[in-house]
Write a protein that holds these residues in place. Sequence first.
Motif, PDB file in Angstrom:
ATOM      1  N   PRO A   4       0.633  -1.325   0.130  1.00  0.00           N
ATOM      2  CA  PRO A   4      -0.044   0.045  -0.009  1.00  0.00           C
ATOM      3  C   PRO A   4       0.765   1.144   0.016  1.00  0.00           C
ATOM      4  N   VAL A   5       0.345   2.490  -0.556  1.00  0.00           N
ATOM      5  CA  VAL A   5       1.238   3.400  -0.708  1.00  0.00           C
ATOM      6  C   VAL A   5       1.130   4.272   0.620  1.00  0.00           C
ATOM      7  N   TRP A   6       0.513   4.033   1.397  1.00  0.00           N
ATOM      8  CA  TRP A   6       0.464   4.698   2.969  1.00  0.00           C
ATOM      9  C   TRP A   6       1.705   4.108   3.985  1.00  0.00           C
ATOM     10  N   ALA A   7       2.213   2.923   3.428  1.00  0.00           N
ATOM     11  CA  ALA A   7       3.256   2.363   4.512  1.00  0.00           C
ATOM     12  C   ALA A   7       4.332   3.337   5.100  1.00  0.00           C
ATOM     13  N   HIS A   8       4.707   4.384   4.340  1.00  0.00           N
ATOM     14  CA  HIS A   8       5.626   5.400   4.825  1.00  0.00           C
ATOM     15  C   HIS A   8       5.039   6.111   6.091  1.00  0.00           C
ATOM     16  N   LEU A   9       3.681   6.066   6.328  1.00  0.00           N
ATOM     17  CA  LEU A   9       3.109   6.629   7.525  1.00  0.00           C
ATOM     18  C   LEU A   9       3.730   6.030   8.982  1.00  0.00           C
ATOM     19  N   PHE A  10       4.456   4.753   8.725  1.00  0.00           N
ATOM     20  CA  PHE A  10       4.591   4.271  10.189  1.00  0.00           C
ATOM     21  C   PHE A  10       6.091   4.022  10.272  1.00  0.00           C
ATOM     22  N   GLN A  11       6.463   4.303  11.465  1.00  0.00           N
ATOM     23  CA  GLN A  11       7.998   4.330  12.026  1.00  0.00           C
ATOM     24  C   GLN A  11       8.035   2.846  12.475  1.00  0.00           C
ATOM     25  N   VAL A  12       9.398   2.227  12.118  1.00  0.00           N
ATOM     26  CA  VAL A  12       9.794   0.830  12.490  1.00  0.00           C
ATOM     27  C   VAL A  12      11.222   0.879  12.658  1.00  0.00           C
ATOM     28  N   ARG A  13      11.658   0.053  13.615  1.00  0.00           N
ATOM     29  CA  ARG A  13      13.079  -0.135  13.844  1.00  0.00           C
ATOM     30  C   ARG A  13      13.711  -0.526  12.471  1.00  0.00           C
ATOM     31  N   ASP A  14      14.714  -0.222  12.403  1.00  0.00           N
ATOM     32  CA  ASP A  14      15.442  -0.391  11.037  1.00  0.00           C
ATOM     33  C   ASP A  14      16.517  -1.686  10.957  1.00  0.00           C
ATOM     34  N   GLY A  15      16.518  -2.383  12.239  1.00  0.00           N
ATOM     35  CA  GLY A  15      17.398  -3.475  12.518  1.00  0.00           C
ATOM     36  C   GLY A  15      18.817  -2.983  12.598  1.00  0.00           C
ATOM     37  N   ALA A  16      19.425  -1.725  12.889  1.00  0.00           N
ATOM     38  CA  ALA A  16      20.603  -1.334  13.023  1.00  0.00           C
ATOM     39  C   ALA A  16      20.672  -0.135  13.967  1.00  0.00           C
ATOM     40  N   GLY A  17      19.736  -0.125  14.852  1.00  0.00           N
ATOM     41  CA  GLY A  17      19.767   0.682  16.101  1.00  0.00           C
ATOM     42  C   GLY A  17      18.945   1.973  15.794  1.00  0.00           C
ATOM     43  N   GLY A  18      18.475   2.406  14.519  1.00  0.00           N
ATOM     44  CA  GLY A  18      17.610   3.360  14.128  1.00  0.00           C
ATOM     45  C   GLY A  18      16.169   3.082  13.729  1.00  0.00           C
ATOM     46  N   ARG A  19      15.708   4.079  13.268  1.00  0.00           N
ATOM     47  CA  ARG A  19      14.348   4.085  12.993  1.00  0.00           C
ATOM     48  C   ARG A  19      14.164   4.357  11.457  1.00  0.00           C
ATOM     49  N   THR A  20      13.090   3.802  10.808  1.00  0.00           N
ATOM     50  CA  THR A  20      12.743   3.998   9.374  1.00  0.00           C
ATOM     51  C   THR A  20      11.516   3.836   9.015  1.00  0.00           C
TER      52      THR A  20
END
Length: 308
Positions: free
Chosen positions: A193-209
């Motif tokens: 879906p084109v709205w997935a950028h609205l969620f923030q998740v862990r990036d697996g490297a200690g940050g967020r994306t």
Amino acid sequence: MKKNSWWMKGIGRTGGALLSCLIASQMLTAGGLLPGETAKAEAAAPAKVSTWMWNPYVIGNEREATLQQLIDHKVNQVFLFIDPEYPAEYYSRFIREAGLHGIEVQALDGAPNWVLPEHNKKMYAFIYWVKQYNAKVQPEERFTGIHLDVEPYVLAQWRQDSDKVMGLWMDTVSGFAQEVKAETGLTVAMDMPVWAHLFQVRDGAGGRTTLSNWMIRWLDQVTLMSYSDNAKDIEDSVKIEMAEADRAGVKAQVAVDTVDSGEDGTFYGKGTTAMNRELNAAVASLSSHSSFRGYSVHAWDNWRKLSQ
């Protein structure tokens, strides 16, 4: 594959997971590379015109007519739903003959509940079937990739606890990519879906994306379900995900709908002339993205019946 006007209701329950578009755009560079990321888009790959073929039985009952219709619609990529009980020779003959016309075929399957632990094994059974099939047939009769359509935001569980379901969705995507990539040569493809950028998740490297960035980096090809009926809305709806795909080197397609969904944004009842006009305008704009690889039309049975 449905566009749901109520999906946003579940977002409010994520408690801080929702980002504004501005924040999301600032986060695009935050995500590091994920394990297993190998896909890099070729600089001059030909544009794809794709479609979802949810009714695989036409390749047995109406094979010649279906091939001719695909050629007439300038389709060069088919996402073909897999019924494991359907004769394997129907798949092999169709893929072989489609290939003679420059049409590649990806194996398609998925269901919203595949993210749930009690149903997740169905995804792995699907992948296993495709691998076994490819191992038994000639090279020109093989699927070129596996295309996943899993949309858990339509589940009641999403509305009850979207954080939990989102985690299961991420596990499903990473498991899918790792399992498919264990077979050399199969494209890892997915609808998103084109709205997935609205969620923030862990990036697996200690940050967020963003969720979209996280998912895209697991894939070789992503189909962005814009499901808008005018060029500007198509372009606006995918601009963040397209930028993420650019950075990840992942092939991206934009999708429009021809199904009578009862919602805004479908080309149902508007005809192929209107759809082609808007798609041509969108393609002209989106072609500036290094990741852009064409468009997809949902779904074949509806598209081929669309009026002029």
